[in-house]
Write an enzyme that holds these catalytic residues in place. Structure first.
Site, PDB file in Angstrom:
ATOM      1  N   HIS A   1      69.716 -32.867  33.205  1.00 20.92           N
ATOM      2  CA  HIS A   1      68.785 -33.381  32.009  1.00 20.92           C
ATOM      3  C   HIS A   1      69.119 -33.596  30.809  1.00 20.92           C
ATOM      4  O   HIS A   1      69.262 -32.803  30.073  1.00 20.92           O
ATOM      5  CB  HIS A   1      67.360 -32.399  31.968  1.00 20.92           C
ATOM      6  CG  HIS A   1      66.191 -33.035  31.512  1.00 20.92           C
ATOM      7  ND1 HIS A   1      65.581 -33.098  30.382  1.00 20.92           N
ATOM      8  CD2 HIS A   1      65.259 -33.933  32.294  1.00 20.92           C
ATOM      9  CE1 HIS A   1      64.500 -33.445  30.124  1.00 20.92           C
ATOM     10  NE2 HIS A   1      64.309 -34.100  31.629  1.00 20.92           N
TER      11      HIS A   1
ATOM     12  N   ILE B   1      67.556 -31.114  26.691  1.00 19.97           N
ATOM     13  CA  ILE B   1      66.173 -30.835  26.412  1.00 19.97           C
ATOM     14  C   ILE B   1      65.647 -30.093  27.434  1.00 19.97           C
ATOM     15  O   ILE B   1      66.030 -30.594  28.590  1.00 19.97           O
ATOM     16  CB  ILE B   1      65.308 -31.773  25.809  1.00 19.97           C
ATOM     17  CG1 ILE B   1      64.908 -33.040  26.668  1.00 19.97           C
ATOM     18  CG2 ILE B   1      65.812 -32.258  24.445  1.00 19.97           C
ATOM     19  CD1 ILE B   1      64.013 -33.970  26.069  1.00 19.97           C
TER      20      ILE B   1
ATOM     21  N   GLY C   1      59.525 -31.172  30.250  1.00 17.61           N
ATOM     22  CA  GLY C   1      58.256 -30.886  29.926  1.00 17.61           C
ATOM     23  C   GLY C   1      57.470 -30.457  30.823  1.00 17.61           C
ATOM     24  O   GLY C   1      56.616 -29.573  30.924  1.00 17.61           O
ATOM     25  N   VAL C   2      57.698 -30.814  32.022  1.00 14.98           N
ATOM     26  CA  VAL C   2      56.948 -30.485  33.377  1.00 14.98           C
ATOM     27  C   VAL C   2      57.266 -28.774  33.574  1.00 14.98           C
ATOM     28  O   VAL C   2      56.638 -28.284  34.271  1.00 14.98           O
ATOM     29  CB  VAL C   2      57.285 -31.508  34.728  1.00 14.98           C
ATOM     30  CG1 VAL C   2      56.782 -32.546  34.597  1.00 14.98           C
ATOM     31  CG2 VAL C   2      58.749 -31.178  34.970  1.00 14.98           C
TER      32      VAL C   2
ATOM     33  N   GLU D   1      54.986 -25.869  33.863  1.00 18.34           N
ATOM     34  CA  GLU D   1      55.231 -24.771  35.010  1.00 18.34           C
ATOM     35  C   GLU D   1      55.074 -23.126  34.328  1.00 18.34           C
ATOM     36  O   GLU D   1      54.642 -22.248  35.089  1.00 18.34           O
ATOM     37  CB  GLU D   1      56.227 -25.076  35.645  1.00 18.34           C
ATOM     38  CG  GLU D   1      56.767 -23.912  36.758  1.00 18.34           C
ATOM     39  CD  GLU D   1      55.703 -23.996  38.072  1.00 18.34           C
ATOM     40  OE1 GLU D   1      55.642 -22.859  38.653  1.00 18.34           O
ATOM     41  OE2 GLU D   1      54.828 -24.852  38.104  1.00 18.34           O
TER      42      GLU D   1
END
Length: 141
Positions: A49, A55, A58-59, A63
Site C-alpha cells: 500500500h 499509509i 482506510g478500509v 475494520e
C-alpha cells in the site's frame, strides 16, 4: 481493560487481520468502546500500500472500529461471529502513517435481534482521521 490476548479470546481475528492491540475503555451505560492500534512499519499492508509513501488503508481503519465493536457485542457470547453487512458514510480525513497510534471510538446506535448498527471515529493525536457508520450481523460460526 483488555490486551491483545483478551481481544483474541473474544473475536476470531488473527494476524495480519487483527487490527486492535488493546481495549482501553468499555461503557455499557453509553454502549460504547474505545480501542487502540499502534501502527508500525512492520504491518503487512505496508508492503503493497503505497511503497515509499506508506499509509494505512482506510478500509482497515473501519475494520479496526468494527473489531472493537465485535469485542463489545460478543462479550459473554460463545460460538458466534460478526459479519459486515454494510458500511455507510465513510470518510477518510487524514492519512495514518507508521508510528501513529490510532484510537477507535465506537458507539452502538441500535441492536435489533442479531443486527448491530454503530458509528465510529478514529483519531490520531486527537484529530479525526476516519469515521463511518456500519452494520453487521452476529451469526453462528
Amino acid at each position: 481493560m483488555l490486551d491483545v490476548l483478551g481481544i483474541m479470546e473474544r473475536i476470531p481475528h488473527r494476524y495480519p487481520f487483527l487490527l486492535v492491540d488493546r481495549i482501553i475503555e468499555i461503557s455499557k451505560e453509553n454502549q460504547s468502546i474505545k480501542g487502540k492500534k499502534n501502527v508500525t512499519i512492520n504491518e503487512e499492508f505496508f508492503n503493497g500500500h503505497f511503497p515509499g509513501h506508506p499509509i494505512m488503508p482506510g478500509v482497515l481503519i473501519v475494520e479496526g472500529m468494527a473489531q472493537c465493536l465485535g469485542v463489545y457485542v460478543l462479550e459473554g457470547v460463545e460460538g458466534k461471529v460478526p459479519y459486515f453487512v454494510g458500511i455507510d458514510e465513510a470518510k477518510f480525513k487524514l492519512p495514518v502513517k507508521p508510528g501513529d497510534t490510532v484510537i477507535y471510538d465506537v458507539k452502538v446506535d441500535k441492536i435489533k435481534r442479531n443486527f448491530v448498527k454503530a458509528s465510529g471515529k478514529a483519531y490520531v493525536d486527537d484529530k479525526v482521521v476516519a469515521e463511518a457508520s456500519f452494520t453487521f450481523c452476529i451469526t453462528d460460526k
